[in-house]
Motif scaffolding. Structure first.
Motif, mmCIF file in Angstrom:
data_model
loop_
_atom_site.group_PDB
_atom_site.id
_atom_site.type_symbol
_atom_site.label_atom_id
_atom_site.label_comp_id
_atom_site.label_asym_id
_atom_site.label_seq_id
_atom_site.Cartn_x
_atom_site.Cartn_y
_atom_site.Cartn_z
ATOM 1 N N ILE A 31 -5.761 13.782 -16.682
ATOM 2 C CA ILE A 31 -5.806 13.052 -15.409
ATOM 3 C C ILE A 31 -7.216 12.493 -15.193
ATOM 4 C CG2 ILE A 31 -5.538 13.278 -12.903
ATOM 5 C CD1 ILE A 31 -2.910 13.413 -14.505
ATOM 6 N N ILE A 32 -7.290 11.343 -14.544
ATOM 7 C CA ILE A 32 -8.592 10.755 -14.195
ATOM 8 C C ILE A 32 -8.804 10.935 -12.683
ATOM 9 C CG2 ILE A 32 -10.068 8.723 -14.323
ATOM 10 C CD1 ILE A 32 -8.267 7.727 -16.632
ATOM 11 N N PHE A 33 -8.167 10.098 -11.855
ATOM 12 C CA PHE A 33 -8.267 10.271 -10.400
ATOM 13 C C PHE A 33 -7.369 11.431 -9.976
ATOM 14 C CE2 PHE A 33 -9.030 5.440 -9.512
ATOM 15 C CZ PHE A 33 -10.195 5.500 -10.245
ATOM 16 N N ASP A 34 -7.913 12.361 -9.193
ATOM 17 C CA ASP A 34 -7.095 13.485 -8.740
ATOM 18 C C ASP A 34 -6.414 13.189 -7.409
ATOM 19 O OD1 ASP A 34 -6.128 16.077 -9.359
ATOM 20 O OD2 ASP A 34 -7.422 16.920 -7.802
ATOM 21 N N LYS A 35 -6.813 12.105 -6.750
ATOM 22 C CA LYS A 35 -6.117 11.612 -5.555
ATOM 23 C C LYS A 35 -5.653 10.195 -5.844
ATOM 24 C CE LYS A 35 -9.486 12.365 -2.552
ATOM 25 N NZ LYS A 35 -10.209 12.458 -1.268
ATOM 26 N N HIS A 36 -4.552 9.788 -5.218
ATOM 27 C CA HIS A 36 -3.995 8.475 -5.530
ATOM 28 C C HIS A 36 -4.659 7.370 -4.711
ATOM 29 C CE1 HIS A 36 -1.340 5.532 -7.128
ATOM 30 N NE2 HIS A 36 -0.726 6.461 -7.841
ATOM 31 N N PRO A 37 -5.175 6.307 -5.383
ATOM 32 C CA PRO A 37 -5.906 5.251 -4.674
ATOM 33 C C PRO A 37 -5.092 3.999 -4.338
ATOM 34 C CG PRO A 37 -6.338 5.061 -7.003
ATOM 35 C CD PRO A 37 -5.352 6.203 -6.841
ATOM 36 N N ASN A 38 -3.767 4.006 -4.563
ATOM 37 C CA ASN A 38 -2.977 2.810 -4.242
ATOM 38 C C ASN A 38 -3.130 2.441 -2.765
ATOM 39 O OD1 ASN A 38 -2.053 2.572 -6.830
ATOM 40 N ND2 ASN A 38 0.120 2.563 -6.284
ATOM 41 N N CYS A 39 -3.240 1.140 -2.520
ATOM 42 C CA CYS A 39 -3.566 0.682 -1.169
ATOM 43 C C CYS A 39 -2.961 -0.695 -0.938
ATOM 44 C CB CYS A 39 -5.090 0.634 -1.029
ATOM 45 S SG CYS A 39 -5.710 0.281 0.631
ATOM 46 N N MET A 40 -2.728 -1.049 0.321
ATOM 47 C CA MET A 40 -2.331 -2.407 0.674
ATOM 48 C C MET A 40 -3.401 -3.004 1.594
ATOM 49 S SD MET A 40 0.824 -1.795 3.381
ATOM 50 C CE MET A 40 1.859 -0.894 2.255
ATOM 51 N N TYR A 41 -3.778 -4.245 1.290
ATOM 52 C CA TYR A 41 -4.780 -4.957 2.079
ATOM 53 C C TYR A 41 -4.129 -6.126 2.797
ATOM 54 C CZ TYR A 41 -8.441 -2.403 -0.420
ATOM 55 O OH TYR A 41 -9.243 -1.420 -0.931
ATOM 56 N N PHE A 42 -4.659 -6.445 3.986
ATOM 57 C CA PHE A 42 -4.077 -7.513 4.800
ATOM 58 C C PHE A 42 -5.119 -7.977 5.827
ATOM 59 C CE2 PHE A 42 -2.959 -3.227 6.087
ATOM 60 C CZ PHE A 42 -3.433 -3.154 7.386
ATOM 61 N N TRP A 43 -4.865 -9.123 6.419
ATOM 62 C CA TRP A 43 -5.687 -9.585 7.538
ATOM 63 C C TRP A 43 -5.296 -8.787 8.777
ATOM 64 C CZ3 TRP A 43 -9.465 -13.493 7.604
ATOM 65 C CH2 TRP A 43 -9.613 -14.206 6.406
ATOM 66 N N ARG A 44 -6.278 -8.283 9.508
ATOM 67 C CA ARG A 44 -5.978 -7.482 10.697
ATOM 68 C C ARG A 44 -5.100 -8.239 11.697
ATOM 69 N NH1 ARG A 44 -8.748 -2.743 11.278
ATOM 70 N NH2 ARG A 44 -10.564 -2.423 9.913
ATOM 71 N N GLU A 45 -5.336 -9.536 11.802
ATOM 72 C CA GLU A 45 -4.587 -10.321 12.782
ATOM 73 C C GLU A 45 -3.133 -10.561 12.378
ATOM 74 O OE1 GLU A 45 -7.998 -13.014 11.252
ATOM 75 O OE2 GLU A 45 -7.602 -10.872 11.480
ATOM 76 N N SER A 46 -2.734 -10.037 11.199
ATOM 77 C CA SER A 46 -1.344 -10.204 10.745
ATOM 78 C C SER A 46 -0.367 -9.358 11.546
ATOM 79 C CB SER A 46 -1.227 -9.822 9.267
ATOM 80 O OG SER A 46 -1.427 -8.419 9.093
ATOM 81 N N GLY A 47 -0.887 -8.390 12.287
ATOM 82 C CA GLY A 47 -0.028 -7.521 13.082
ATOM 83 C C GLY A 47 0.397 -6.252 12.368
ATOM 84 N N ILE A 48 -0.055 -6.077 11.136
ATOM 85 C CA ILE A 48 0.298 -4.862 10.382
ATOM 86 C C ILE A 48 -0.530 -3.685 10.900
ATOM 87 C CG2 ILE A 48 0.295 -3.771 8.111
ATOM 88 C CD1 ILE A 48 0.766 -6.538 6.898
ATOM 89 N N LYS A 49 0.153 -2.659 11.352
ATOM 90 C CA LYS A 49 -0.514 -1.462 11.870
ATOM 91 C C LYS A 49 -0.161 -0.212 11.068
ATOM 92 C CE LYS A 49 -2.141 -3.756 15.451
ATOM 93 N NZ LYS A 49 -3.603 -4.069 15.574
ATOM 94 N N LYS A 50 1.014 -0.250 10.474
ATOM 95 C CA LYS A 50 1.519 0.887 9.701
ATOM 96 C C LYS A 50 2.243 0.336 8.479
ATOM 97 C CE LYS A 50 5.662 1.240 12.628
ATOM 98 N NZ LYS A 50 5.354 0.039 13.416
ATOM 99 N N PRO A 51 2.461 1.162 7.443
ATOM 100 C CA PRO A 51 3.049 0.628 6.206
ATOM 101 C C PRO A 51 4.415 -0.017 6.398
ATOM 102 C CG PRO A 51 2.939 3.030 6.151
ATOM 103 C CD PRO A 51 2.115 2.583 7.306
ATOM 104 N N GLN A 52 5.202 0.471 7.371
ATOM 105 C CA GLN A 52 6.537 -0.094 7.599
ATOM 106 C C GLN A 52 6.475 -1.541 8.084
ATOM 107 O OE1 GLN A 52 5.450 2.846 8.590
ATOM 108 N NE2 GLN A 52 6.870 4.422 7.855
#
Length: 335
Positions: free
Chosen positions: A107-128
């Motif tokens: 193993i390399i990373f012991d925690k998972h670094p997958n992430c989603m990026y977006f513009w704050r003004e897009s209205g995204i507050k939670k993954p759903q």
């Protein structure tokens, strides 16, 4: 006469050293090592090992290949084009379920670094809130392969987003130009995203904060190498984890060494590497050393693949990974 004799002796010694070097080079075992991506800060350890001769000390002549994503790594390793590669753990597990003869060996990373990026003004507050959005990600990217698992964990239909296929290096530009609403990228890529989108306008959601606890970056090989050349694996991992130990303790020097091999922005990649370091700071790694494979967590990762990624797991967990080639004693960090 003495001067000529001395010159002759010196010349003979030089030639002997040169030929000895050639002999050593011929004695090295050539191998290909497939990276998961284009050059980023977490690739510095392998160039540290090249620079300091640690691969050579282990009798290895390592050719480092640039990557195109985890799925690509699995394909390259499985088809014999590389002996070892880097891939997000769920991807080779899925590959094995589909017939690929690949196995995780560290193993390399012991925690998972997958992430989603977006513009704050897009209205995204939670993954759903990603439902109905357009997501830019390369087709061979580990995020794309693992999205169905994360989507089902957060209670949304994996088909509820529209994907746009992009080149690996185009992620920051895709978000900056609003070619897509969301870009899937590792959290460790945040310094690059912040150069494309002003930090005060950049939003990010880390998958692991919302229940995605699968293993992340790992070293993989294929069954044939395990059977025919197990010492190569043991030697490679010894040099690789030795280099990780050095890199985590000396990130600035590691990035300077990386810059000797690739034209990089050292400031950006140092910031990237320092984020990477956070994914090594776990109780597991403190207790058992970097590279450690927790059997229970690996079993959970395999269960996640089987449950959420539409594949049938018809093998025992121990067939998907092995810890037998990890360094002993392990490299432990004090943090």
């Amino acid at each position: 006469m003495l001067k000529k004799r001395g010159s002759f002796v010196l010349g003979t010694m030089v030639l002997a050293l040169v030929f000895a070097g050639f002999a050593d080079a011929r004695d090295l075992t050539k191998m290909n090592f497939q990276l998961n991506w284009k050059i980023t800060g977490d690739h510095a350890p392998y160039y540290v090992a090249l620079k300091k001769g640690w691969f050579q000390e282990e009798g290895l002549d390592v050719n480092i290949l640039l990557g195109q994503g985890s799925a690509y790594t699995v394909q390259v390793v499985d088809t014999g084009k590389a002996e070892i590669g880097i891939s997000d753990a769920p991807v080779p597990i899925k590959g094995r379920a589909q017939g690929a003869k690949v196995k995780i060996i560290g193993i390399i990373f012991d925690k998972h670094p997958n992430c989603m990026y977006f513009w704050r003004e897009s209205g995204i507050k939670k993954p759903q809130d990603i439902v109905g959005k357009t997501v830019a990600v390369p087709a061979a990217d580990g995020h794309y392969v693992m999205w169905p698992a994360f989507a089902k964990q957060i209670g949304v239909d994996p088909a509820s987003v529209k994907f746009v296929n992009i080149e690996p290096t185009a992620k920051p530009a895709a978000l900056a130009s609003k070619k897509a609403d969301v870009v899937f990228e590792l959290y460790t890529g945040k310094p690059f995203m912040e150069k494309a989108v002003p930090p005060e306008h950049l939003g990010a959601i880390l998958w692991s904060d919302h229940g995605f606890n699968a293993y992340a970056h790992s070293y993989i090989t294929r069954d044939e190498v395990i059977q025919k050349n197990p010492e190569l694996l043991r030697k490679f991992l010894k040099a690789a984890y030795r280099s990780w130990d050095f890199t985590l303790k000396n990130p600035e020097e590691a990035i300077r060494i990386l810059a000797e091999y690739h034209p990089i922005n050292q400031t950006d990649l140092l910031a990237n590497l320092k984020l990477v370091m956070e994914f090594f700071k776990t109780d597991r790694y403190r207790k058992f050393g970097i590279g450690y494979i927790d059997p229970d967590r690996m079993r959970d990762t395999i269960d996640t693949v089987g449950k959420y990624m539409n594949v049938k797991i018809d093998f025992k967990p121990e067939e998907a990974y092995t810890s037998q080639f990890l360094p002993s004693p392990p490299y432990k960090l004090a943090f």
